[in-house]
Design an enzyme around this catalytic site. Structure first.
Site, mmCIF file in Angstrom:
data_model
loop_
_atom_site.group_PDB
_atom_site.id
_atom_site.type_symbol
_atom_site.label_atom_id
_atom_site.label_comp_id
_atom_site.label_asym_id
_atom_site.label_seq_id
_atom_site.Cartn_x
_atom_site.Cartn_y
_atom_site.Cartn_z
ATOM 1 N N GLU A 60 -14.478 -3.365 -13.450
ATOM 2 C CA GLU A 60 -13.452 -4.038 -14.253
ATOM 3 C C GLU A 60 -12.678 -5.056 -13.407
ATOM 4 O O GLU A 60 -12.323 -4.782 -12.251
ATOM 5 C CB GLU A 60 -12.496 -2.963 -14.783
ATOM 6 N N LYS A 98 -11.281 -5.708 -23.777
ATOM 7 C CA LYS A 98 -10.706 -4.361 -23.710
ATOM 8 C C LYS A 98 -9.783 -4.129 -24.904
ATOM 9 O O LYS A 98 -8.932 -4.951 -25.215
ATOM 10 C CB LYS A 98 -9.953 -4.192 -22.389
ATOM 11 N N CYS A 127 -12.987 0.822 -19.129
ATOM 12 C CA CYS A 127 -12.038 1.774 -18.545
ATOM 13 C C CYS A 127 -11.354 2.627 -19.615
ATOM 14 O O CYS A 127 -11.934 3.558 -20.150
ATOM 15 C CB CYS A 127 -11.032 1.029 -17.675
ATOM 16 N N LEU A 171 7.229 6.422 18.003
ATOM 17 C CA LEU A 171 6.626 7.747 18.169
ATOM 18 C C LEU A 171 7.684 8.674 18.757
ATOM 19 O O LEU A 171 8.016 8.591 19.942
ATOM 20 C CB LEU A 171 5.405 7.651 19.080
ATOM 21 N N GLY A 222 7.846 12.104 18.852
ATOM 22 C CA GLY A 222 7.529 13.464 19.269
ATOM 23 C C GLY A 222 7.525 14.427 18.104
ATOM 24 O O GLY A 222 7.179 15.600 18.266
ATOM 25 N N ASP A 262 5.841 13.729 11.776
ATOM 26 C CA ASP A 262 5.579 12.607 10.884
ATOM 27 C C ASP A 262 5.042 11.401 11.638
ATOM 28 O O ASP A 262 4.048 10.792 11.238
ATOM 29 C CB ASP A 262 6.862 12.221 10.127
ATOM 30 N N ASN A 304 23.564 7.078 12.804
ATOM 31 C CA ASN A 304 22.724 6.051 12.181
ATOM 32 C C ASN A 304 22.617 4.793 13.035
ATOM 33 O O ASN A 304 21.636 4.047 12.917
ATOM 34 C CB ASN A 304 23.265 5.703 10.799
ATOM 35 N N LYS A 310 17.824 3.516 -1.898
ATOM 36 C CA LYS A 310 17.012 3.458 -0.679
ATOM 37 C C LYS A 310 15.536 3.284 -1.015
ATOM 38 O O LYS A 310 14.834 2.476 -0.404
ATOM 39 C CB LYS A 310 17.205 4.736 0.156
#
Length: 553
Positions: free
Chosen positions: A45, A113, A149, A291, A293, A296, A373, A522
């Site tokens: 499609e 469609k 579809c 990174l 530690g 995530d 923060n 957020k």
């Protein structure tokens, strides 16, 4: 009258807006079909434009160029098999999602469609008009119906096609992944073959587009309802399917058949392919990330290394005085195991300068999350500076649990261009890490095999390390409780009373509900990330930012 019909299935990966590139892929598939002696090559499609285009398809100069590309493709592919390819069509003042049949140098048929999905990530009512239901088209004497579809998720279109003489159903799709969706597709298509008594081809595309990943998994059913052909998930492949005329009608012969991996592997493959295609289709070659530690950032680094190769991933440790030695050791161990570049950029001096700058204004106040923060935002500033300087896209590393309750600093650790784990709850992140440590698929993973995420990263209590002895559980319910409540409130749209009936305390539920609603602003500004569920944050769940309603049940 021919008793055999060969169909070439092109389960391929288009790029939205790359009209000439998509046409070239279609032409290459046609050449392969021609060599194989096929009667028809089918593409998914809206293949010529890529999918989903969102509002781009409504731009006249764009859909006109797409139609012209299809017409040129018809001329170029005149001497050989017919081609089915999806693209836009304009008729009168209406814009349609269409499926074109090209043969002998011209467009010989065009299917419009009829059913337009307008839920979850789909806005087709906004983009297209409903096409009339028409009969089958003919290729080399075989009558083929092509419900596009969503048209095959309802019985009326396929029923009409069967009543008007269709002998084979070909369903071109742009069906994006969510966990365990294959079974849903299969059940709907089995219903269609049972109702019509016709063989059915379910052709899906592959590839990532922003938050959506099309997972392929093309299959062919005979009227008994069991797949006789099943193509792999996520891989771009071309496969030939042979049909034979029998006394009961056309039947597909057994062909390529690939067993599909379990849901955990498919989730991980999805996030890898999403990042790989997001990079490739936006032009980025390298990424960087902070990174810490923690678990995530460790799994995001692993996903990145698997997607684009360890040499293209920069990991940056940005320690403060609150960063533990264990975090320093764990971060370095992850980068070393992956084979990624590892940079060490302390934030102590920068933080001191900011603290001194703000001191006259903050005089007489008590330190609180503001000062915490600042650390996160300073890290975001430094990472974005590296991104600007070296042209490396910054990845953000917030899981779905954090994204849901706003446990992240806007303009701080939320900074970045893409978030591979945006639709993975924290408990799922733990499971994915264990899975990746135990499994390696060299055909699509570019990082090494083995334990990429050290056991300590998985087992230690999660912490943002923005103050002494901080733990996530100081601010949030334990993750199994938090994720259980979020699954009910977000993924199942449950009520507060539903959650309490499931065993959660009213205090926890109301606290999570409050955080969920006040964090909408957020999420509105957060980076995109791959959709793994039916209720991912962005197009699946659209809530107002300014919202005073609460469930007081």
């Amino acid at each position: 009258m021919a008793d055999r019909f060969r169909l070439t299935l092109a389960q391929l990966n288009p790029t939205v807006g790359d009209l000439s590139g998509n046409a070239a892929k279609a032409r290459a598939a046609w050449e392969e079909a021609k060599t194989a002696g096929a009667d028809l090559v089918a593409l998914p499609e809206m293949f010529i434009t890529g999918y989903q285009t969102q509002d781009l398809v409504m731009k006249p100069v764009f859909h006109q160029a797409a139609i012209a590309e299809i017409e040129a493709l018809a001329v170029a592919c005149a001497d050989g098999p017919a081609m089915g390819i999806g693209g836009p069509w304009v008729e009168g003042r209406g814009l349609y999602n269409a499926y074109y049949i090209l043969h002998g140098g011209t467009v010989t048929a065009r299917v419009l469609k009829h059913h337009l999905p307008n839920e979850t990530v789909f806005d087709e009512e906004r983009l297209f008009e409903h096409g009339d239901v028409t009969g089958p088209f003919v290729v080399n004497g075989v009558r083929i119906g092509a419900p596009i579809c969503e048209d095959a998720w309802h019985e009326d279109v396929c029923e009409t096609l069967a009543e008007t003489g269709a002998e084979i159903l070909l369903v071109p799709n742009g069906s994006p992944y969510y966990r365990n969706k294959f079974e849903t597709r299969l059940n709907h298509m089995v219903a269609r073959v049972v109702e019509t008594g016709l063989p059915l081809v379910y052709l899906n595309m592959v590839g990532g587009q922003d938050d959506q990943v099309f997972d392929g998994g093309t299959f062919v059913l005979n009227p008994h309802g069991k797949p006789v052909v099943q193509l792999p998930v996520f891989d771009a492949v071309i496969s030939h399917v042979d049909f034979a005329r029998t006394e009961d009608g056309w039947r597909a012969e057994d062909g390529d058949f690939t067993a599909h991996p379990d849901a955990m592997e498919q989730d991980y493959r999805c996030v890898v392919e999403a990042l790989r295609d997001y990079m490739g289709k936006t032009g980025f070659k390298k990424v960087l990330l902070g990174l810490s530690g923690g678990i995530d950032s460790a799994i995001v680094a692993t996903i990145a290394a698997d997607a684009i190769g360890p040499d293209n991933v920069r990991c940056v440790m940005l320690p403060s005085e609150y960063t533990s030695q264990a975090s320093l050791d764990d971060a370095e161990a992850v980068a070393k195991a992956l084979g990624c570049r590892y940079d060490y950029v302390p934030i102590k001096e920068g933080r001191a300068a900011i603290t001194e700058t703000l001191a006259p204004l903050f005089e007489g106040t008590t330190p609180d999350t503001t000062e915490e923060n600042i650390q996160s935002r300073l890290r975001g500033l430094l990472l974005m500076a590296l991104s600007n300087k070296f042209g490396e896209m910054l990845l953000t590393t917030g899981n779905k649990s954090e994204v849901a309750v706003g446990y992240a600093t806007i303009y701080g650790d939320m900074s970045g261009g893409y978030n591979p784990i945006k639709d993975l709850y924290k408990t799922r992140v733990f499971d994915i890490c264990r899975w990746r440590n135990a499994h390696h698929r060299p055909e699509w993973m570019m990082a090494p095999a083995g334990e990429m995420i050290p056991a300590n990263v998985i087992t230690k209590p999660p912490s943002a390390e923005l103050r002494d002895d901080q733990k996530d559980s100081d601010s949030l319910p334990d993750y199994p409780v938090l994720d259980g409540i979020l699954d009910m409130l977000v993924d199942r749209e449950a009520s507060v009373q539903d959650c309490i009936a499931a065993g959660y305390t009213r205090e926890d539920v109301k606290r999570v509900e409050h955080l969920l609603y006040i964090s909408e602003y957020k999420r509105f500004q957060s980076a995109p990330g791959p959709r793994l569920s039916k209720r991912s944050f962005w197009l699946d769940r659209r809530y107002p930012i300014a919202n005073r309603w609460r469930d007081n049940g």
